[in-house]
Design an enzyme around this catalytic site. Sequence first.
Site, PDB file in Angstrom:
ATOM      1  CG  ASP A  31      25.711  26.020  60.165  1.00 46.52           C
ATOM      2  OD1 ASP A  31      25.487  27.011  60.885  1.00 46.52           O
ATOM      3  OD2 ASP A  31      26.282  26.085  59.051  1.00 46.52           O
ATOM      4  CB  SER A  34      25.840  32.098  64.302  1.00 47.45           C
ATOM      5  OG  SER A  34      26.997  31.741  63.570  1.00 47.45           O
ATOM      6  CG  LEU A  59      29.974  22.110  66.083  1.00 44.21           C
ATOM      7  CD1 LEU A  59      30.597  21.958  64.709  1.00 44.21           C
ATOM      8  CD2 LEU A  59      29.586  20.746  66.635  1.00 44.21           C
ATOM      9  CB  SER A 125      42.842  31.623  55.051  1.00 40.16           C
ATOM     10  OG  SER A 125      42.943  32.875  54.424  1.00 40.16           O
ATOM     11  CE1 TYR A 150      38.713  33.915  59.072  1.00 39.91           C
ATOM     12  CE2 TYR A 150      40.359  35.140  57.836  1.00 39.91           C
ATOM     13  CZ  TYR A 150      39.455  34.109  57.916  1.00 39.91           C
ATOM     14  OH  TYR A 150      39.303  33.263  56.854  1.00 39.91           O
ATOM     15  CE  LYS A 154      40.003  30.323  58.695  1.00 37.32           C
ATOM     16  NZ  LYS A 154      39.102  29.165  58.721  1.00 37.32           N
ATOM     17  CG  ASN A 178      40.588  36.629  47.741  1.00 37.33           C
ATOM     18  OD1 ASN A 178      41.704  36.245  48.081  1.00 37.33           O
ATOM     19  ND2 ASN A 178      40.087  37.785  48.123  1.00 37.33           N
ATOM     20  N   GLY A 296      45.288  47.335  56.278  1.00 37.02           N
ATOM     21  CA  GLY A 296      45.492  45.888  56.416  1.00 37.02           C
ATOM     22  C   GLY A 296      45.504  45.118  55.111  1.00 37.02           C
ATOM     23  CG  ASP A 297      42.937  45.557  51.521  1.00 37.18           C
ATOM     24  OD1 ASP A 297      42.504  44.502  52.032  1.00 37.18           O
ATOM     25  OD2 ASP A 297      42.212  46.385  50.942  1.00 37.18           O
TER      26      ASP A 297
HETATM   27  N1  UFG Z   1      37.807  45.758  47.846  1.00 37.14           N
HETATM   28  C1  UFG Z   1      37.402  46.980  47.375  1.00 37.14           C
HETATM   29  N2  UFG Z   1      36.175  47.459  47.761  1.00 37.14           N
HETATM   30  C2  UFG Z   1      35.345  46.732  48.575  1.00 37.14           C
HETATM   31  C3  UFG Z   1      35.772  45.466  49.054  1.00 37.14           C
HETATM   32  C4  UFG Z   1      37.019  45.012  48.662  1.00 37.14           C
HETATM   33  O1  UFG Z   1      38.112  47.666  46.639  1.00 37.14           O
HETATM   34  O2  UFG Z   1      34.263  47.206  48.901  1.00 37.14           O
HETATM   35  C5  UFG Z   1      39.130  45.254  47.427  1.00 37.14           C
HETATM   36  C6  UFG Z   1      40.071  45.036  48.598  1.00 37.14           C
HETATM   37  O3  UFG Z   1      40.733  46.224  48.912  1.00 37.14           O
HETATM   38  C7  UFG Z   1      40.974  43.940  48.040  1.00 37.14           C
HETATM   39  C8  UFG Z   1      40.057  43.121  47.115  1.00 37.14           C
HETATM   40  O4  UFG Z   1      38.947  43.970  46.846  1.00 37.14           O
HETATM   41  O5  UFG Z   1      41.954  44.518  47.248  1.00 37.14           O
HETATM   42  C9  UFG Z   1      39.550  41.847  47.751  1.00 37.14           C
HETATM   43  O6  UFG Z   1      38.999  42.159  49.025  1.00 37.14           O
HETATM   44  P1  UFG Z   1      38.090  41.130  49.827  1.00 37.14           P
HETATM   45  O7  UFG Z   1      37.650  41.812  51.082  1.00 37.14           O
HETATM   46  O8  UFG Z   1      37.035  40.536  48.949  1.00 37.14           O
HETATM   47  O9  UFG Z   1      39.093  39.941  50.143  1.00 37.14           O
HETATM   48  P2  UFG Z   1      40.470  39.957  50.967  1.00 37.14           P
HETATM   49  O10 UFG Z   1      41.522  39.543  50.003  1.00 37.14           O
HETATM   50  O11 UFG Z   1      40.698  41.174  51.720  1.00 37.14           O
HETATM   51  O12 UFG Z   1      40.166  38.879  52.091  1.00 37.14           O
HETATM   52  C10 UFG Z   1      39.708  37.588  51.768  1.00 37.14           C
HETATM   53  C11 UFG Z   1      38.782  37.077  52.858  1.00 37.14           C
HETATM   54  C12 UFG Z   1      39.517  36.808  54.118  1.00 37.14           C
HETATM   55  C13 UFG Z   1      40.741  36.006  53.876  1.00 37.14           C
HETATM   56  C14 UFG Z   1      41.584  36.633  52.809  1.00 37.14           C
HETATM   57  C15 UFG Z   1      42.765  35.793  52.461  1.00 37.14           C
HETATM   58  O13 UFG Z   1      37.758  38.016  53.118  1.00 37.14           O
HETATM   59  O14 UFG Z   1      38.657  36.091  54.953  1.00 37.14           O
HETATM   60  O15 UFG Z   1      40.804  36.788  51.623  1.00 37.14           O
HETATM   61  O16 UFG Z   1      42.365  34.483  52.364  1.00 37.14           O
HETATM   62  F1  UFG Z   1      41.490  35.927  54.992  1.00 37.14           F
END
Ligand code: UFG
Length: 337
Positions: A31, A34, A59, A125, A150, A154, A178, A296-297
């Site tokens: 590791d 970082s 790495l 992922s 990102y 993957k 998640n 992007g969600d």
């Molecule tokens: N959310 C909120 N408020 C916040 C943060 C998140 O409402 O402050 C919501 C998001 O909109 C989403 C849910 O919570 O609906 C989950 O969000 P996360 O950011 O925790 O997770 P994601 O599903 O967006 O993304 C995660 C990882 C990525 C990975 C992705 C799919 O962060 O690395 O799952 O594997 F790519």
Amino acid sequence: MKILITGGCGFIGSHTCVELQNAGFDVVIADNLSNSKEEVIDRIEKITNKRPEFIKANLADEKECDEVFNTFSDINGVINFAAYKAVGESMDVPVKYYKNNLGILLNVLDNMQKHKIKYFVQSSSCTVYGEPDSLPIKETSPVKDATSPYGHTKQIAEQMLSFIVGKDIDAIALRYFNPIGAHKTALIGELPNGVPNNLLPFITQTAAGIRKELKVFGNDYPTSDGTCIRDYIHVVDLAKAHVVAMNRLINEKNKKPLEFFNIGTGHGYSVLEIINSFERSTGEKLNWSFAPRRAGDIIQIWADTQLAEEELGWKAQEDIDSMTSSAWNWQLQLKEE
Ligand code: UFG
């Protein structure tokens, strides 16, 4: 058997080191620290009564990666966690993400071939699926265009593996949903850098008074309560899936040189359901309000877990309240430091 864990001081890596050592494996962590702390190694030792070997190395640098494999000549398998993982940051500095995440993969695989190491587990992922056409999502569902560099790293990693495996390397790519929660000892957990992007660290930091308020991104999605749905999985369950995957390769039970498995619970929870679980399991009241959708969600995704259950004999054990309460215990422990 000795397993090299790249990124072994990180969130999922550290929990996987614990489960591997509990299962009798020897572990070497490489590791560059970082996005993690060396102290994690003491914590792993405290939990397992066994200290993993450690080498600080970047790495993505060919020479440093070669040195890791030359130093530890008795490695039997590799689990590859080392990668940058912030979706938003990857949009700002895409080249940094491609260079690092794919550079590490190539340097590691190159060394595996040179040193005749056969078994490889890749951290993938559910992001590779994009917005699903039907749910629950199966491993055979199409991989959609990536929405971030990102996520693209993957996808490329999986595609690269499909051409590289076969002759001398067999691989399993685990597609995580998640990951949340922390080890029950609260000695290891997620350590986000700065303001958390992910839901659970934001919730626990808000409850701890570090953040003022959680913003729930969007209340008008076509879901039961208008908020997005995800398949949250306890990080310890996820860690155990890596042990099972590595054993499958070692025992040559894999049916193809490259296999993919969804690693989720098969249940979707909305953001509001996660907040409810957090309040119920911890007795804490969370300060939150609705905010606009986050760009992007995806709307909703959860895993079809049948393949992992049938082929790996693995099934998630922990429920949602155990995930949210363990994340909170970890946050409380951090506060005491
Ligand atoms: N959310 C909120 N408020 C916040 C943060 C998140 O409402 O402050 C919501 C998001 O909109 C989403 C849910 O919570 O609906 C989950 O969000 P996360 O950011 O925790 O997770 P994601 O599903 O967006 O993304 C995660 C990882 C990525 C990975 C992705 C799919 O962060 O690395 O799952 O594997 F790519």
